[in-house]
Write an enzyme that holds these catalytic residues in place. Structure first.
Site, PDB file in Angstrom:
ATOM      1  CB  THR A  16      -0.741   0.073   1.330  1.00 12.03           C
ATOM      2  OG1 THR A  16      -0.215   0.108   2.429  1.00 12.03           O
ATOM      3  CG2 THR A  16      -1.841  -1.207   1.262  1.00 12.03           C
ATOM      4  N   GLY A  17       0.316   2.234  -0.686  1.00 18.86           N
ATOM      5  CA  GLY A  17       1.113   3.657  -0.709  1.00 18.86           C
ATOM      6  C   GLY A  17       2.305   3.295  -1.473  1.00 18.86           C
ATOM      7  CB  THR A  19       2.382   6.344  -6.122  1.00 23.68           C
ATOM      8  OG1 THR A  19       2.502   7.151  -4.768  1.00 23.68           O
ATOM      9  CG2 THR A  19       1.359   5.719  -6.246  1.00 23.68           C
ATOM     10  CB  SER A  20       6.419   8.368  -4.284  1.00 26.96           C
ATOM     11  OG  SER A  20       5.552   8.650  -3.142  1.00 26.96           O
ATOM     12  N   GLY A  21       8.682   7.099  -2.956  1.00 21.15           N
ATOM     13  CA  GLY A  21       9.369   6.300  -1.793  1.00 21.15           C
ATOM     14  C   GLY A  21       9.555   5.156  -1.556  1.00 21.15           C
ATOM     15  N   GLY A  23       7.505   2.629  -0.519  1.00 22.20           N
ATOM     16  CA  GLY A  23       6.577   1.845  -1.157  1.00 22.20           C
ATOM     17  C   GLY A  23       7.202   1.253  -2.413  1.00 22.20           C
ATOM     18  CB  SER A 150       7.480   6.284  12.438  1.00 19.85           C
ATOM     19  OG  SER A 150       8.594   7.638  12.861  1.00 19.85           O
ATOM     20  CE1 TYR A 163       4.073   9.983  10.185  1.00 21.74           C
ATOM     21  CE2 TYR A 163       5.865  10.114  12.045  1.00 21.74           C
ATOM     22  CZ  TYR A 163       5.519   9.621  10.636  1.00 21.74           C
ATOM     23  OH  TYR A 163       6.394   9.012   9.851  1.00 21.74           O
TER      24      TYR A 163
END
Length: 263
Positions: A16-17, A19-21, A23, A150, A163
Site C-alpha cells: 500500500t502507498g 507510488t513513491s518513496g 513503497g 517510525s 503522527y
C-alpha cells in the site's frame, strides 16, 4: 539496482502507498527478486507513473503479468474491499503484505484540529488495521506482514503528537498480531525508518534544515528508500523465518547513538 537473489520467486506481494518513496522502492526490490506486485495509491496519475517506472526494470511484456496497480485510499473501507476483491480475482492469494501507506502531520498540539486528528488516525492506524484485516483471507499460511512504523515511536519529536501516536499504535499492533496469527504461522514485524529521503520528507523538512537533521544521525547521511526496501525484503523473506513480533529501526543510529558533535 539489480539483485541476483530469487527469494520471492512466484510470490505475490501487496504494497500500500506504492507510488513513491519506500513503497515504490520496495516494489522494485520484490520484483527484482521474482515477486508479482500489487501497488496502491490515491492518485491514478501517480500510479500510472509508478507502473511505467517499474516496467523499465522488467523484461518486455513482463509487467502485464507481474504488476497490478489499484487506485484507492486505505482509509476508505469501500476502497479496501475493492482492492482485496481485485487481488483475489487476479492472483487468488497473497504471500507478502507491506502495510506502508501513511501521511505526515506536524505542528503544536494546540493547533491540531479534530478534523486533522481523524484524518491522520484514519490513514495511519485505521487504514493499516483494516488493510491487514481485509487481506487476511488471502494471506497464505506462513506468509509475512511488514508494517511501516517510525523512529518517532522510540524517541520524542517536537510537533509530532498525532503522527507519533499512530506509529506507536501500529508498532503495538505488530506485537499483538504476531501472537494472534501464530496458529497460521503468519509472521508480523514492523520497520521504523528514520530520516529517509522521500517526497514526504522533503514536504516536511526544508532544504535549509537538512544539515541540522543529518548532524543528529551517526551515519552522517539521510537514509534512502532503498535502505528501507532492503529491510522490508529481508523481514518478508525466508531468511527472517525466526523473526516475529519485532521492530527493525532503520535510522543510521538516530535513536541509539549520539554523534560527538551534539555533545
Amino acid at each position: 539496482m539489480t539483485h541476483s537473489t530469487s527469494r520471492f520467486q512466484d510470490k505475490i506481494a501487496l504494497i500500500t502507498g506504492g507510488t513513491s518513496g519506500m513503497g515504490l522502492a520496495t516494489a522494485h526490490r520484490l520484483l527484482a527478486e521474482g515477486a508479482s506486485v500489487i501497488i496502491t495509491g490515491r492518485s491514478k496519475k501517480r500510479l500510472d507513473a509508478a507502473v511505467a517506472e517499474l516496467e523499465r526494470g522488467l523484461p518486455e511484456g513482463a509487467a502485464a503479468e507481474r504488476v497490478l496497480a489499484v487506485v484507492g485510499d486505505v482509509g476508505d473501507r469501500v476502497d479496501l474491499t475493492t482492492l482485496i476483491d481485485t487481488v483475489r480475482q487476479r492472483f487468488g492469494r497473497l504471500d507478502v503484505l507491506f502495510a506502508n501507506a501513511g501521511i505526515g502531520s506536524f505542528g503544536p498540539i494546540g493547533e491540531v484540529t479534530e478534523e486533522e486528528f481523524d484524518r491522520v488516525i484514519g490513514v495511519n492506524f485505521k487504514g493499516v488495521y483494516f488493510t491487514i484485516q481485509q487481506a487476511l483471507p488471502l494471506l497464505v499460511d506462513g506468509s509475512a506482514i511488514v508494517i511501516n512504523a517510525s523512529w518517532t515511536l522510540h524517541r520524542g519529536l517536537q510537533g509530532a503528537t498525532v503522527y507519533s501516536a499512530t506509529k506507536a499504535a501500529v508498532h503495538n499492533l505488530g506485537h499483538t498480531l504476531a501472537a494472534d496469527l501464530a496458529p497460521r504461522r503468519i509472521r508480523v514485524n514492523s520497520v521504523s525508518p528514520g530520516y529517509i529521503e522521500t517526497p514526504m520528507f522533503h514536504e516536511a523538512v526544508s532544504v535549509d534544515a537538512h544539515t541540522e537533521v543529518i548532524s543528529a544521525v551517526a551515519a552522517a547521511r539521510l537514509g534512502t528508500a532503498e535502505d528501507v526496501a532492503s529491510a522490508v525484503a529481508f523481514l518478508a523473506s525466508y531468511e527472517a523465518s525466526y523473526i516475529n513480533g519485532q521492530d527493525l529501526i532503520i535510522d543510521g543510529g538516530l535513536v541509539a547513538a549520539i554523534p560527538g558533535g551534539m555533545l
